[in-house]
Write a protein that holds these residues in place. Sequence first.
Motif, mmCIF file in Angstrom:
data_model
loop_
_atom_site.group_PDB
_atom_site.id
_atom_site.type_symbol
_atom_site.label_atom_id
_atom_site.label_comp_id
_atom_site.label_asym_id
_atom_site.label_seq_id
_atom_site.Cartn_x
_atom_site.Cartn_y
_atom_site.Cartn_z
ATOM 1 N N UNK A 158 5.164 -8.230 3.857
ATOM 2 C CA UNK A 158 3.798 -7.703 3.883
ATOM 3 C C UNK A 158 3.595 -6.862 5.135
ATOM 4 N N UNK A 159 2.732 -5.866 5.041
ATOM 5 C CA UNK A 159 2.436 -5.074 6.234
ATOM 6 C C UNK A 159 0.940 -4.957 6.439
ATOM 7 N N UNK A 160 0.570 -4.326 7.543
ATOM 8 C CA UNK A 160 -0.832 -4.154 7.921
ATOM 9 C C UNK A 160 -1.065 -2.681 8.195
ATOM 10 N N UNK A 161 -2.043 -2.086 7.537
ATOM 11 C CA UNK A 161 -2.414 -0.685 7.771
ATOM 12 C C UNK A 161 -3.717 -0.667 8.582
ATOM 13 N N UNK A 162 -3.663 -0.024 9.748
ATOM 14 C CA UNK A 162 -4.837 0.126 10.592
ATOM 15 C C UNK A 162 -5.200 1.612 10.650
ATOM 16 N N UNK A 163 -6.439 1.947 10.310
ATOM 17 C CA UNK A 163 -6.928 3.315 10.448
ATOM 18 C C UNK A 163 -7.459 3.487 11.872
ATOM 19 N N UNK A 164 -6.943 4.509 12.563
ATOM 20 C CA UNK A 164 -7.328 4.761 13.948
ATOM 21 C C UNK A 164 -7.995 6.132 14.020
ATOM 22 N N UNK A 176 0.150 -6.849 0.373
ATOM 23 C CA UNK A 176 0.988 -7.989 0.031
ATOM 24 C C UNK A 176 1.895 -7.664 -1.144
ATOM 25 N N UNK A 177 3.225 -7.762 -0.965
ATOM 26 C CA UNK A 177 4.150 -7.513 -2.072
ATOM 27 C C UNK A 177 3.965 -8.500 -3.212
ATOM 28 N N UNK A 178 4.210 -8.033 -4.416
ATOM 29 C CA UNK A 178 4.115 -8.855 -5.620
ATOM 30 C C UNK A 178 5.357 -8.641 -6.488
ATOM 31 N N UNK A 179 5.451 -9.435 -7.534
ATOM 32 C CA UNK A 179 6.525 -9.215 -8.505
ATOM 33 C C UNK A 179 6.401 -7.824 -9.118
ATOM 34 N N UNK A 180 5.174 -7.408 -9.409
ATOM 35 C CA UNK A 180 4.940 -6.096 -10.004
ATOM 36 C C UNK A 180 5.397 -4.969 -9.084
ATOM 37 N N UNK A 181 5.232 -5.131 -7.771
ATOM 38 C CA UNK A 181 5.628 -4.080 -6.829
ATOM 39 C C UNK A 181 7.089 -4.198 -6.405
ATOM 40 N N UNK A 182 7.836 -5.126 -7.042
ATOM 41 C CA UNK A 182 9.258 -5.342 -6.733
ATOM 42 C C UNK A 182 9.467 -5.643 -5.251
#
Length: 324
Positions: A158-164, A176-182
């Motif tokens: 999983x990653x975090x996107x911060x808008x600056x 958050x990764x899922x089965x659908x997103x492989x």
Amino acid sequence: MIGLLRRLRSAGVLGLNCRNGDYILQYNDRRHYPLVDDKVLCKQRLLRENLPVPELIGVIGLMHQTSRINDLLGDRSEFVIKPSRGSGGDGIMVVTGRRGDYFIDSDGEMIEQDTLEHHLTNVIGGLYSLGGQPDAAMLESLVHFDPAFSRLTYHGVPDIRVIVYRGYPVMAMSRLPTRLSHGKANLHQGAIGVGIDLASGMTIGGVSGNSAVSIHPDTGAPIEGFQIPGWGRILEMSARCHEAVNLGYLGVDIVLDRDLGPLILELNARPGLNVQIANRRGLRAQLDAVDALGDRDEPPEQRAEWSARQLGEPPRDLLVQALS
């Protein structure tokens, strides 16, 4: 449709045309784009600024180098292949191990070396690059995500996107990764976007596409109320990226490694607007609040503290009502 657009505008939602004309065009000088669009150049700049990033194993930029990948890898069995100038997560291959002459990808599939070398030639040939231009394949160390996320991810990091904006973090989400997103943290491929309260680093609900979700579809864990580890550090790192690449409006993608803590994965000069859907609130009020400060010469840590103090999670009723 016109009524919906008016409701969204009243709720402070930022649209693509407004983002491009009022913020990206005004605050992102195009001469700085190549530094962010090229992941290798960006990584090198971040390292010079003493910002933590995943280790760069090497770069393959010529076709004849693809057959020598084992020399580059040495005894490594885990790594990630990324197009240096790719976008949207296309062309990324995650290798989690080796078994004999085979590589094992994040889905547990066995990959022959010929298949991996063919993928490298596609990357170099520009199949995944912006504009189809010739590219290079970047080999990066595999991030082992913080175990705190173990119930909120499926076969991926999983990653975090911060808008600056103008050096101030204004909105954030986790993907958050899922089965659908492989196993990839990519919203367009099926990952879940989760809003984050800037004040506390606490998750505030999730979306899949345009639909609200409350539990992870593969693990069954609740999405809301999860505390992002090291949140203050994440905000400060994001704020520091403003000076590192001289962009006034950017997206900072961060991962949490179990041993190394927060690492900057990449920067984006044209970050998408899905973060508003994930947070169920518009961006406009936060951008206006930063503009109201005028021109200040504050260090990154003070800008991060101001964002956490002033831009914490307000009621989200306006956006919810606009979309209903």
